[in-house]
Design an enzyme around this catalytic site. Structure first.
Site, PDB file in Angstrom:
ATOM      1  CD  GLU A   1     -14.821  -5.791   7.121  1.00 50.17           C
ATOM      2  OE1 GLU A   1     -14.203  -6.512   7.857  1.00 50.17           O
ATOM      3  OE2 GLU A   1     -15.468  -6.269   6.296  1.00 50.17           O
TER       4      GLU A   1
ATOM      5  CE1 TYR B   1      -3.485  -3.053   6.110  1.00 44.88           C
ATOM      6  CE2 TYR B   1      -5.553  -1.578   6.259  1.00 44.88           C
ATOM      7  CZ  TYR B   1      -4.361  -2.407   6.962  1.00 44.88           C
ATOM      8  OH  TYR B   1      -4.839  -2.849   8.057  1.00 44.88           O
TER       9      TYR B   1
END
Ligand SMILES: CC(C)(COP(=O)(O)OP(=O)(O)OC[C@H]1O[C@@H](n2cnc3c(N)ncnc32)[C@H](O)[C@@H]1OP(=O)(O)O)[C@@H](O)C(=O)NCCC(=O)NCCS
Length: 151
Positions: A103, A115
């Protein structure tokens, strides 16, 4: 060098943790992870014998649930986060992990770009997930075989 975190690392880890997160974990939270949680794996990135970053995850079934990743402020912007994560992802793939999730704060574009470079894709949103400012969390996943092909 990426290696497993030890309790001896905690003084340095806590400095980085406090410099990186609005609601930092306590030292006890790290100790519990290192000593009592059989699913937890914590890694440090060491450059010239100095710990400059860390990453933790829970290895549950074939999935890795990333709990935290941080690079010391004075070492940011040099792709060390990518080095650390890529190394941990490769290592976990060898151990049989198939995918990873995390998250990230909706406002944390720096982390989201990192990411995405590693192959993570957006899979959902948790409304008001962060208790300090009720910010949404984005949920991201990566299949480790796709990452291995690129990395
Ligand atoms: C997210 C984080 C791990 C990225 O690590 P990193 O090694 O700095 O990553 P990169 O080297 O790829 O740099 C990230 C970006 O910051 C920029 N940057 C350059 N110098 C920088 C500096 N001194 N400080 C911060 N960011 C810098 C880079 O240009 C890069 O921008 P880009 O994404 O547009 O290319 C790191 O920023 C961090 O620890 N942040 C605080 C904790 C955090 O948010 N963790 C993620 C929680 S989900």
């Amino acid at each position: 060098m990426v290696r497993l975190m030890k309790e001896d690392d905690l003084e340095r880890i806590m400095k980085i943790e406090h410099a990186s997160f609005p609601t930092p974990w306590s030292p006890q939270a790290f100790i519990t992870e290192l000593t009592e949680n059989e699913y937890a794996r914590y890694f440090c990135l060491e450059i010239g014998e100095k710990v400059i970053g860390y990453m933790g995850l829970w290895f549950i079934l074939e999935e890795g649930h990333i709990t935290n990743v941080a690079i010391a402020p004075e070492f940011r912007g040099q792709r060390f986060g990518e080095l650390l994560m890529r190394s941990v992802m490769q290592r976990m793939q060898v151990e049989g992990m198939e995918r990873m999730t995390l998250e990230v704060r909706a406002s944390n574009y720096t982390a989201q770009r990192l990411y995405e470079r590693l192959g993570f894709v957006l899979a959902g949103r948790r409304k008001g997930y962060y208790s300090d400012n009720r910010e949404d969390a984005l949920i991201m996943w990566v299949e480790l075989d796709s990452m291995g092909a690129k990395g």
